[in-house]
Design an enzyme around this catalytic site. Structure first.
Site, PDB file in Angstrom:
ATOM      1  N   ALA A 149       9.474 -21.462  14.196  1.00  0.00           N
ATOM      2  CA  ALA A 149       8.107 -21.402  13.676  1.00  0.00           C
ATOM      3  C   ALA A 149       7.373 -20.171  14.208  1.00  0.00           C
ATOM      4  O   ALA A 149       7.542 -19.771  15.355  1.00  0.00           O
ATOM      5  CB  ALA A 149       7.350 -22.666  14.073  1.00  0.00           C
TER       6      ALA A 149
ATOM      7  N   LYS B 106      14.152 -12.944  18.065  1.00  0.00           N
ATOM      8  CA  LYS B 106      15.378 -12.665  18.841  1.00  0.00           C
ATOM      9  C   LYS B 106      16.217 -13.927  18.938  1.00  0.00           C
ATOM     10  O   LYS B 106      15.689 -15.045  18.974  1.00  0.00           O
ATOM     11  CB  LYS B 106      15.021 -12.169  20.240  1.00  0.00           C
ATOM     12  CG  LYS B 106      14.304 -10.827  20.235  1.00  0.00           C
ATOM     13  CD  LYS B 106      13.969 -10.374  21.648  1.00  0.00           C
ATOM     14  CE  LYS B 106      13.246  -9.028  21.620  1.00  0.00           C
ATOM     15  NZ  LYS B 106      12.851  -8.598  22.976  1.00  0.00           N
TER      16      LYS B 106
ATOM     17  N   HIS C 114       0.825  -1.221   0.000  1.00  0.00           N
ATOM     18  CA  HIS C 114       0.000   0.000   0.000  1.00  0.00           C
ATOM     19  C   HIS C 114       0.855   1.265   0.000  1.00  0.00           C
ATOM     20  O   HIS C 114       0.788   2.089   0.932  1.00  0.00           O
ATOM     21  CB  HIS C 114      -0.962   0.007   1.185  1.00  0.00           C
ATOM     22  CG  HIS C 114      -1.865  -1.187   1.210  1.00  0.00           C
ATOM     23  ND1 HIS C 114      -2.886  -1.366   0.315  1.00  0.00           N
ATOM     24  CD2 HIS C 114      -1.854  -2.296   1.993  1.00  0.00           C
ATOM     25  CE1 HIS C 114      -3.495  -2.509   0.555  1.00  0.00           C
ATOM     26  NE2 HIS C 114      -2.893  -3.104   1.557  1.00  0.00           N
TER      27      HIS C 114
END
Length: 200
Positions: free
Chosen positions: A175, A195, A135
């Site tokens: 994940a 992290k 956008h």
């Protein structure tokens, strides 16, 4: 009752699954040709199971190394794939470059500035790699910023890599992680925001 028949005819159902996969691999040759026709550059052979989608806007490039594999059907990865692989390059001058022997399961790679993916990269089911906020007409959206993913990186299922990120070689992204900042080489990194939790 269903479980009884499934157990009794397990070999039959396994044979059907194998035949279906071979048919998908056969049609993969067609998808390879169609991707070339759309303008994708292949530096060797690649394997397509299920139908991927490639989108190149004028003066953009998608370059894919040898022995890459793209899984795009819902059951082509036993974790489950929510959508086909979609590889898109938008702005003029944008290049997506994928190294050799990398694998993608329902992965979306969308570039407005540039995305580089190294050799032997594993992209788990439903991963997203994009260098833009999208956008661009919205004043809250920043400029696109290239992404660089090093060799032998493993992106876990549902992980997201966002603009401007560099991921060092041999790193594992857990994940459902959202990578918003650079991650060094030879680490395990997880979370939102992602992290480092462990050295490899």
């Amino acid at each position: 009752m269903i479980d009884y028949f499934r157990h009794k005819y397990k070999g039959f159902f396994n044979t059907i699954d194998i035949i279906k996969r071979k048919i998908k691999i056969f049609f993969g040759g067609y998808y390879f040709v169609m991707a070339k026709w759309r303008g994708v550059t292949f530096l060797g052979s690649c394997r397509f199971i299920g139908r991927p989608k490639f989108k190149l806007y004028p003066n953009t490039k998608i370059i894919i190394g040898n022995k890459c594999e793209f899984l795009s059907g819902h059951t082509d990865n036993l974790i489950g794939i929510n959508h086909p692989c979609i590889i898109s390059a938008f702005n003029a001058g944008t290049e997506i470059r994928i190294g050799e022997n990398s694998g993608f399961s329902g992965t979306i790679v969308a570039a407005f500035a540039g995305i580089s993916i190294g050799n032997n990269v594993k992209c788990g089911a439903n991963t997203l790699i994009t260098d833009s906020d999208w956008h661009p007409e919205d004043p809250r959206s920043g400029k696109p910023d290239p992404i660089d993913i090093g060799d032998n990186v493993w992106l876990g299922v549902n992980s997201v890599v966002l603009k401007g990120v560099k991921i060092g070689v041999n790193t594992v992204i857990g994940a459902n992680s959202v990578v918003t900042k650079n991650i060094p080489a030879n680490v395990v990194a997880v979370g939102n925001p992602c992290k480092v939790v462990k050295q490899i």
